[in-house]
Every structure is written in structure tokens, then in C-alpha cells.
Scaffold this motif. Structure first.
Motif, PDB file in Angstrom:
ATOM      1  N   GLU A  39      22.315   5.263  12.148  1.00 26.79           N
ATOM      2  CA  GLU A  39      22.131   6.684  11.867  1.00 26.79           C
ATOM      3  C   GLU A  39      23.368   7.461  12.306  1.00 26.79           C
ATOM      4  O   GLU A  39      23.934   7.222  13.371  1.00 26.79           O
ATOM      5  CB  GLU A  39      20.902   7.215  12.599  1.00 26.79           C
ATOM      6  CG  GLU A  39      19.599   6.585  12.150  1.00 26.79           C
ATOM      7  CD  GLU A  39      18.399   7.193  12.848  1.00 26.79           C
ATOM      8  OE1 GLU A  39      18.066   8.355  12.535  1.00 26.79           O
ATOM      9  OE2 GLU A  39      17.804   6.514  13.702  1.00 26.79           O
ATOM     10  N   GLN A  60      25.797  12.316   9.042  1.00 29.64           N
ATOM     11  CA  GLN A  60      25.778  12.411   7.578  1.00 29.64           C
ATOM     12  C   GLN A  60      24.530  11.769   6.962  1.00 29.64           C
ATOM     13  O   GLN A  60      24.267  11.940   5.774  1.00 29.64           O
ATOM     14  CB  GLN A  60      27.026  11.731   6.990  1.00 29.64           C
ATOM     15  CG  GLN A  60      28.308  12.501   7.199  1.00 29.64           C
ATOM     16  CD  GLN A  60      28.795  12.412   8.628  1.00 29.64           C
ATOM     17  OE1 GLN A  60      28.649  11.367   9.280  1.00 29.64           O
ATOM     18  NE2 GLN A  60      29.365  13.511   9.134  1.00 29.64           N
ATOM     19  N   GLY A  61      23.784  11.010   7.744  1.00 27.97           N
ATOM     20  CA  GLY A  61      22.598  10.338   7.223  1.00 27.97           C
ATOM     21  C   GLY A  61      22.481   8.934   7.770  1.00 27.97           C
ATOM     22  O   GLY A  61      22.582   8.721   8.978  1.00 27.97           O
ATOM     23  N   THR A  68      26.086   5.309   2.059  1.00 22.43           N
ATOM     24  CA  THR A  68      25.512   6.379   2.884  1.00 22.43           C
ATOM     25  C   THR A  68      24.306   6.936   2.157  1.00 22.43           C
ATOM     26  O   THR A  68      24.385   7.326   0.996  1.00 22.43           O
ATOM     27  CB  THR A  68      26.520   7.500   3.136  1.00 22.43           C
ATOM     28  OG1 THR A  68      27.673   6.964   3.797  1.00 22.43           O
ATOM     29  CG2 THR A  68      25.903   8.588   4.005  1.00 22.43           C
ATOM     30  N   LYS A  69      23.156   6.955   2.848  1.00 25.07           N
ATOM     31  CA  LYS A  69      21.919   7.421   2.250  1.00 25.07           C
ATOM     32  C   LYS A  69      21.282   8.491   3.123  1.00 25.07           C
ATOM     33  O   LYS A  69      21.554   8.591   4.322  1.00 25.07           O
ATOM     34  CB  LYS A  69      20.938   6.250   2.077  1.00 25.07           C
ATOM     35  CG  LYS A  69      21.328   5.264   0.997  1.00 25.07           C
ATOM     36  CD  LYS A  69      21.128   5.850  -0.392  1.00 25.07           C
ATOM     37  CE  LYS A  69      21.408   4.854  -1.487  1.00 25.07           C
ATOM     38  NZ  LYS A  69      21.189   5.410  -2.830  1.00 25.07           N
ATOM     39  N   LYS A  70      20.414   9.262   2.503  1.00 23.40           N
ATOM     40  CA  LYS A  70      19.649  10.253   3.243  1.00 23.40           C
ATOM     41  C   LYS A  70      18.712   9.548   4.213  1.00 23.40           C
ATOM     42  O   LYS A  70      18.081   8.544   3.877  1.00 23.40           O
ATOM     43  CB  LYS A  70      18.848  11.127   2.276  1.00 23.40           C
ATOM     44  CG  LYS A  70      18.044  12.222   2.947  1.00 23.40           C
ATOM     45  CD  LYS A  70      17.277  13.037   1.914  1.00 23.40           C
ATOM     46  CE  LYS A  70      16.429  14.111   2.578  1.00 23.40           C
ATOM     47  NZ  LYS A  70      15.669  14.911   1.575  1.00 23.40           N
ATOM     48  N   ASN A  71      18.622  10.079   5.417  1.00 19.92           N
ATOM     49  CA  ASN A  71      17.764   9.478   6.430  1.00 19.92           C
ATOM     50  C   ASN A  71      16.296   9.732   6.076  1.00 19.92           C
ATOM     51  O   ASN A  71      15.875  10.886   5.944  1.00 19.92           O
ATOM     52  CB  ASN A  71      18.070  10.077   7.803  1.00 19.92           C
ATOM     53  CG  ASN A  71      17.471   9.249   8.933  1.00 19.92           C
ATOM     54  OD1 ASN A  71      16.450   8.604   8.771  1.00 19.92           O
ATOM     55  ND2 ASN A  71      18.123   9.270  10.080  1.00 19.92           N
ATOM     56  N   GLU A 111      11.714   3.547   1.531  1.00 22.40           N
ATOM     57  CA  GLU A 111      13.028   3.962   1.017  1.00 22.40           C
ATOM     58  C   GLU A 111      13.819   2.747   0.540  1.00 22.40           C
ATOM     59  O   GLU A 111      14.135   1.843   1.324  1.00 22.40           O
ATOM     60  CB  GLU A 111      13.813   4.690   2.100  1.00 22.40           C
ATOM     61  CG  GLU A 111      15.077   5.363   1.612  1.00 22.40           C
ATOM     62  CD  GLU A 111      14.815   6.616   0.789  1.00 22.40           C
ATOM     63  OE1 GLU A 111      15.728   7.039   0.068  1.00 22.40           O
ATOM     64  OE2 GLU A 111      13.691   7.161   0.872  1.00 22.40           O
TER      65      GLU A 111
END
Length: 340
Positions: free
Chosen positions: A255, A258-259, A274-277, A313
Motif C-alpha cells: 500500500e 497512490q493506492g 498501480t491500482k485503487k486500494n 478486486e
């Protein structure tokens, strides 16, 4: 397409269901014997070389509901989780995934839906013969027990049956049959996929590919594949895609502001994402196994596994291509396609 094994099984005479008699007129009543019991309702008849029987046979033999349409020109039968539609005057029967051409059209007569006996024999895996002396059509259940058709290839020369009350599935190739210790989840609403393809690209022959759904739900869709050599009826070993991907993909999830940073090594090649948390239940590494499905593309078997960073996810698909080596289908090239 004619697929004939190189050795002899007991042939089930499904292809020879055109029950004719040179002494029959255009439409004559005939006797019908099913598994040694003579049916006495007198509704079966022979017309232009085709034996017709009432569709209500399904209900009496298999406790299968028949759903007549208010128009009186259509009826539906729910059989082995497939909905078959019969239209008056049509020789085409449709279900959820296939269409079947009959040797004669369906006929609605005196409140009865009359269909060619061949159709019922095909759906139930039965054999049929003609007793000319007694002017009787004889239908016998398969030696494997009562069967129910669950899939067919495009030519309908390869069929897959489930066995009622027994484990395993029966593969039928032009009337030659063998039972396999296969299973599938029958509550998913996804019928088995059955097709033929030349997967080894060497002998010009065909392999039978059977794709079965074994689990389905929210965030879950798991298939298994079985490949059978037509000539020997032997099952071809297919390397487990989950084991292969787990060995060839190394990953770490962390983590950041940025995500979520995902670092992977895919068959030795680095991949950064890079992905949304998702905010909860974050994995320590990319997970596999909840979504696995197969398909054949231009004679090549492929598997797709979805990669996830949490229970809900997903980050993209890992596509695996199989190659035929030493009588087995081995996992080969592995590619990753990130979700947008």
C-alpha cells in the motif's frame, strides 16, 4: 464429420433409428416396447418410415414436466436442465445452446404432441430396433443405465450424457461409448461445452474437448477441461493451469499514498501495476483460482485465470497457451492483460 474409434466398443444403434417396414402404409399404428414393457396406449404410429410417439413419454418415463403453449402450436420440455422447444410442423428442436434437426416434423394431433422416436432415443441415450414380425418398435436403455443428453458438438456426432443416479459422464462418438469419472456442477445454469479440434497438429485427427463448470457464484467461475483422443478413447493429460501459474508468477502487494502497488515477475519478466486500494482484505500477493475458464482458438487450447488482490478486486487475466508434447498438453506461453 465421421469420428470412428480405432477399436471396438459395443455399438449403440442410435444412428439406425429410422424405423421402417416395407409393409407399412402411410400411417399405421405400431406397438412400442420400452425396456421389455409393452406400452398399451396405442398412440405410437409409423408414417413414411418414421415412428412417432407422444411427447408425454418424457413425463411417464422421467417425471419430466411438459409445458404446453396457450397457442396449442408449441410445447416445452425441461430435461436435464435444458429447455427443449417443439413447434408444430417443424423438424427443428431448439434448446438453450443447440438446435437439432429431426428426420420428420413434429405433429400436434388430438391433443397429443407427436415426435419422432429417434429424438427421444437421442436425448435419453437409448437404442432402438424394429421387430418386423410383431410390427413393434423396441427401445432399450443404455447398458450404462438411464442417460440424459447434456451436450453435443456442432455435428451432433459427439454427445455427452449424464447418468441418472450414478456418478460419471458418458461420452458418445457415433454410437461408441465410454464412461468417465467426470463431474460438473449442475446448478450453475452453464451447460457443458463439447467440441472437436486437432490439438496435436500432427496426425490430422481430432481430439474431443469437454469443458465442465465445477463452481460458480459471486466472484467465482471455475471450469475443468478434459481432452479425449478419438482413436483410443484415452484421456489426454492436461497440465494444471493453477499450479503452473502459481509457479511462474511471483508477486508482492504493498500500500502507498497512490493506492496499491503490485510488483510481479511473469516467467522472468517484470510487471508493475498501480491500482485503487479496495480498502479491506488486501492480499499479500496476487491470488489465483477463483476464476478459471478454457476455450479453443484455431486448434489451440487456452486457459484464462483471473488475478486478484482481494476477495473482490481483480487486476486482470493471465492467459495460458497449451502445446502438445509427448502425448500431453503442456502449459506454455503465459501472458498478462491488465483490467482497464
Amino acid at each position: 464429420m465421421k469420428l470412428v474409434p480405432k477399436f471396438t466398443f459395443i455399438a449403440i444403434a442410435v444412428s439406425g433409428l429410422l424405423l421402417s417396414s416395407p409393409h407399412a402404409s402411410a400411417a399405421d399404428n405400431v406397438q412400442l416396447e420400452i425396456d421389455g414393457k409393452t406400452e398399451t396406449d396405442g398412440t405410437a404410429y409409423l408414417s413414411k418410415g418414421t415412428t412417432f410417439v407422444p411427447l408425454s413419454m418424457f413425463k411417464s418415463l422421467f417425471d419430466t414436466p411438459i409445458l404446453p403453449h396457450p397457442s396449442g402450436k408449441r410445447a416445452e420440455v425441461q430435461f436435464a436442465r435444458q429447455l427443449y422447444t417443439f413447434h408444430d410442423g417443424s423438424a427443428i428442436v431448439m434448446n438453450d445452446s443447440h438446435s437439432y434437426k429431426l428426420q420428420a416434423a413434429v405433429s400436434f394431433e388430438n391433443g397429443q404432441i407427436m415426435v419422432p422416436l429417434r429424438m427421444i432415443a437421442m436425448l435419453t441415450g437409448s437404442s432402438v430396433s424394429w421387430d418386423s414380425g410383431k410390427k413393434r418398435a423396441v427401445m432399450k436403455s443404455s447398458p450404462q443405465g438411464k442417460l440424459a443428453l447434456i451436450a453435443a458438438d456442432a455435428s451432433i456426432s459427439v454427445k455427452l450424457y449424464e447418468t441418472r443416479g450414478r456418478k460419471g459422464l458418458v461420452l458418445d462418438v457415433d454410437g461408441y461409448r465410454k464412461m468417465y469419472d467426470w463431474s460438473y456442477t449442475d446448478e450453475t445454469g452453464t451447460p457443458p461445452v463439447l467440441l472437436t479440434a486437432d490439438l496435436n497438429h500432427h496426425d490430422g485427427g481430432k481430439e474431443i474437448v469437454v469443458i465442465l463448470t465445477t463452481g460458480r457464484g459471486t466472484g467465482l467461475n471455475i471450469q475443468q477441461v478434459h481432452v479425449v483422443d478419438v482413436g483410443s478413447f484415452k484421456e489426454v493429460k492436461v497440465e494444471d493451469p493453477l499450479s503452473y501459474v502459481s509457479r511462474n508468477v511471483q508477486s508482492q502487494i504493498s500500500e502507498t499514498n497512490q493506492g496499491v502497488e503490485i510488483s510481479m515477475t511473469l516467467q522472468g519478466k517484470p510487471v508493475q501495476l498501480t491500482k485503487k486500494n479496495p480498502g479491506f482484505n488486501l492480499n499479500g500477493k496476487v491470488g489465483f483460482g477463483s476464476i478459471i475458464y478454457y476455450h479453443v482458438d484455431q486448434g489451440i487450447l487456452k486457459a484464462t485465470l483471473a488475478g486478484s488482490i482481494s476477495n473482490t478486486e481483480f487486476i486482470g487475466d493471465f492467459d495460458l497457451t497449451y502445446v502438445y508434447e509427448h502425448g500431453q498438453l503442456k502449459a506454455g506461453k503465459l501472458q498478462f492483460t491488465a483490467d482497464p
